[in-house]
Write an enzyme that holds these catalytic residues in place. Structure first.
Site, PDB file in Angstrom:
ATOM      1  CG  ASP A 249      -2.043   1.232   1.237  1.00 23.79           C
ATOM      2  OD1 ASP A 249      -1.504   2.288   0.961  1.00 23.79           O
ATOM      3  OD2 ASP A 249      -3.006   0.910   1.558  1.00 23.79           O
ATOM      4  CG  HIS A 250       1.213   4.415  -3.300  1.00 28.11           C
ATOM      5  ND1 HIS A 250       0.049   4.213  -3.496  1.00 28.11           N
ATOM      6  CD2 HIS A 250       1.130   5.700  -3.432  1.00 28.11           C
ATOM      7  CE1 HIS A 250      -0.575   5.150  -3.808  1.00 28.11           C
ATOM      8  NE2 HIS A 250       0.285   6.018  -3.817  1.00 28.11           N
TER       9      HIS A 250
ATOM     10  CD  GLU B 214      -6.532  10.926  -5.975  1.00 26.18           C
ATOM     11  OE1 GLU B 214      -5.392  10.833  -6.803  1.00 26.18           O
ATOM     12  OE2 GLU B 214      -7.265  10.066  -6.063  1.00 26.18           O
TER      13      GLU B 214
ATOM     14  CG  HIS C 277      -4.247   4.447  -0.373  1.00 23.84           C
ATOM     15  ND1 HIS C 277      -3.334   3.398  -0.437  1.00 23.84           N
ATOM     16  CD2 HIS C 277      -4.630   4.868  -1.753  1.00 23.84           C
ATOM     17  CE1 HIS C 277      -3.077   3.133  -1.568  1.00 23.84           C
ATOM     18  NE2 HIS C 277      -3.673   4.060  -2.604  1.00 23.84           N
TER      19      HIS C 277
ATOM     20  CE  LYS D 164      -9.612   8.674  -8.430  1.00 23.66           C
ATOM     21  NZ  LYS D 164      -7.703   8.597  -8.506  1.00 23.66           N
TER      22      LYS D 164
HETATM   23  C1  BG6 Z   1      -3.924   4.822  -5.919  1.00 22.74           C
HETATM   24  C2  BG6 Z   1      -5.301   5.027  -6.408  1.00 22.74           C
HETATM   25  O1  BG6 Z   1      -3.714   3.734  -5.135  1.00 22.74           O
HETATM   26  O2  BG6 Z   1      -3.700   5.866  -5.197  1.00 22.74           O
HETATM   27  C3  BG6 Z   1      -5.439   6.062  -7.551  1.00 22.74           C
HETATM   28  O3  BG6 Z   1      -5.757   3.629  -7.320  1.00 22.74           O
HETATM   29  C4  BG6 Z   1      -4.954   7.097  -6.819  1.00 22.74           C
HETATM   30  O4  BG6 Z   1      -6.630   6.212  -7.717  1.00 22.74           O
HETATM   31  C5  BG6 Z   1      -3.582   7.105  -6.141  1.00 22.74           C
HETATM   32  O5  BG6 Z   1      -5.022   8.368  -7.858  1.00 22.74           O
HETATM   33  C6  BG6 Z   1      -3.109   8.451  -5.220  1.00 22.74           C
HETATM   34  O6  BG6 Z   1      -1.858   8.120  -4.659  1.00 22.74           O
HETATM   35  P1  BG6 Z   1      -1.220   9.538  -4.360  1.00 22.74           P
HETATM   36  O7  BG6 Z   1       0.157   8.862  -3.974  1.00 22.74           O
HETATM   37  O8  BG6 Z   1      -1.066  10.282  -5.426  1.00 22.74           O
HETATM   38  O9  BG6 Z   1      -2.033  10.210  -3.467  1.00 22.74           O
END
Ligand code: BG6
Length: 519
Positions: free
Chosen positions: A202-203, A241, A265, A366
């Site tokens: 999970d980044h 976003e 997230h 979004k």
């Molecule tokens: C991803 C989602 O996991 O995270 C995307 O699939 C989203 O829809 C993105 O835009 C957001 O990541 P970050 O790091 O730009 O907040």
């Protein structure tokens, strides 16, 4: 620390890094499935290059991109362009050096013979480059391919470790679509890879600012004592976003904001804000405390959750102006009658002594007003208030007593507190004290993938999602998602692109006499 206090230059940050932080993995081959996709281009290869540039990859290292289309002629140049687009100079000699380690392999994901050949290719790389049989398989594929690929890797014995070689698999979110599918996926993976070989990425957990939540809370005597319902009124977590779905119609139609962001997230961030101090900062300790927080969250219902979908509107063009944005239903490969939510907000109640009576309001969407991820901790007023805030003028109505943890962009932490205006009376005015990463440390890289790729190579699962926690998070969201599916919304689209979401999101907080803090 104020903005003007530059405490460290990048060189000083480097010099201050203890040598124990320079952890270099063992030699290995990283195999990326769906190497032709966006994630490989935009995140993985740039992150790998930055690791290589910082000397954090082993000398004996190779990347093999795997996909169905034959891209053997264009893959490496494409990756070079992607890395350059991410901010590297085209003539950087380190870039060409790095690209020598990158190659491409074509196979269908269901083709056993293809995997047998891949196995031989990897053995060849071991021989030529000394990568010693260590593997990191990265499944950057659409979720429907996870099981098939894992299964084929098992069929060829490519999952097997021995005393000299480690094999790990990294799986990208979403891990399942609901509780049943998450369990089925976890079972399928578990047949081939042990849990300690499995890294669910999970980044968000790779972001410095997210990791810093635990440091902020547990390394500072100033905050830990007040981190509870006695002092905190409510906590708001926003992941906004300004972009739409960026051509990902087929994926997003099935996911929606709840499955794409909230269930993973947002839950990961919430767990760091809410967990009890873990016994140690290690995978097991974090998992245990995360699991306890998730288990204590009260069921979500349609009274505590709202959804929205963007219509047309004006959004930021990133240059200080605005531009027209179309409705979600008009996006490419989206059903013109789609009921997929592009915004969701929930009120979570965590039934633990620490958080009794403290609502956590969480929202993600979004095409909102701007790109910002922030956690706002709103403190209760002091038990005895001898001062009253300003009744009118510019100081009136601004909330005081907040800690704002800015995850991105402009990463940092701000305190907002009441201060006496320097006038001959006692007018209180909210003021800010702000720490930000760029001023303090000179640079900040937001791509969480660097840290997480390195950790996966090292076998450190502290910042990864674990089976148990993933399933509990699904158990929380699945009933709500089922109810929503059974009762499709009749008011979509219900917010304009460029706004802050549907009216119902404001009403969710208004029921508690609160409102969303401007972020
Ligand atoms: C991803 C989602 O996991 O995270 C995307 O699939 C989203 O829809 C993105 O835009 C957001 O990541 P970050 O790091 O730009 O907040």
């Amino acid at each position: 620390m104020s903005n003007s206090d530059a405490v460290m230059t990048p060189d000083q940050v480097q010099a201050a890094t203890p040598s124990s932080a320079n952890r270099t993995p063992e030699p290995l081959v990283m195999v990326i499935f769906a190497a032709s996709g966006d994630l490989t281009k935009k995140k993985l290869l740039p992150a790998l290059f930055h690791l290589a540039e910082s000397g954090l990859l082993p000398k004996e290292f190779a990347v093999v991109g795997v996909a169905r289309r034959d891209l053997s002629a264009t893959f490496v140049p494409d990756m070079k362009k992607a890395i350059v687009d991410s901010g590297t100079k085209e003539d950087d000699p380190k870039l060409d050096e790095f690209l020598k380690q990158v190659s491409y392999f074509t196979t269908n994901f269901d083709d056993s013979a293809g995997y047998a050949k891949l196995k031989e290719t990897l053995a060849g790389i071991d021989k030529n480059k000394g990568t010693k049989g260590n593997r990191l398989f990265y499944l950057a594929v659409a979720p429907e391919y996870f099981e098939e690929i894992v299964d084929k890797l098992g069929e060829q014995g490519m999952n097997r470790e021995d005393k000299d070689a480690t094999v790990r698999v990294v799986i990208e979110k979403p891990f399942g679509h609901d509780l049943d599918s998450a369990r089925a996926l976890n079972d399928a993976v578990a047949k081939v890879f042990a849990e300690d070989q499995t890294f669910r990425i999970d980044h968000y957990l790779g972001k410095e600012t997210v990791q810093n939540i635990l440091v902020f809370r547990f390394a500072n005597a100033l905050f830990e004592p007040i981190w509870n319902g006695q002092y905190i009124d409510n906590i708001q977590i926003t992941a906004a976003e300004s972009i739409g779905i960026e051509g990902r119609g087929p994926f997003y139609e099935k996911a929606g904001a709840s499955r794409d962001i909230l269930q993973n997230h947002m839950m990961e961030m919430l767990s760091f804000v809410a967990m009890e101090p873990p016994a140690t900062y290690a995978a097991q300790g974090i998992l245990e405390e995360k699991t306890k927080v998730f288990q204590a969250i009260q069921p979500l219902t349609t009274d505590t959750a709202v959804r929205g979908q963007y219509g047309p509107g004006q959004v930021s063009d990133g240059k200080g102006g605005t531009e027209a944005a179309k409705a979600y239903r008009e996006e490419d490969r989206v059903d013109p009658h789609s009921v997929t939510e592009t915004f969701a907000a929930v009120k979570l109640s965590i039934d633990t002594p620490r958080w009794k009576g403290v609502p956590f309001y969480v929202r993600a969407g979004k095409r909102l007003g701007k790109r910002v991820t922030e956690i706002v901790i709103a403190l209760k007023p002091p038990a005895k208030q001898i001062f009253t805030g300003a009744k009118d003028g510019p100081c009136a109505g601004i909330p005081t007593d907040q800690i704002r943890i800015r995850i991105q962009p402009d990463e940092g932490i701000t305190f907002i507190f009441g201060n006496k205006l320097p006038t001959p009376d006692t007018t209180i005015c909210p003021v800010q004290s702000r720490f930000n990463y760029v001023d303090a440390f000179g640079k900040y890289t937001a791509n969480g993938y660097e840290r997480l790729l390195l950790d996966a190579m090292l076998g450190d699962a502290t910042l990864f999602s674990h089976r148990e926690a993933v399933e509990i998070a699904w158990a929380l969201y699945t009933p709500l998602l089922q109810t929503w599916a059974e009762h499709p919304p009749t008011d979509f689209p219900n917010y304009a692109s460029g706004s802050w979401g549907p009216k119902s999101a404001d009403e969710l907080l208004a029921k508690d006499n609160r409102s969303w803090h401007a972020v």
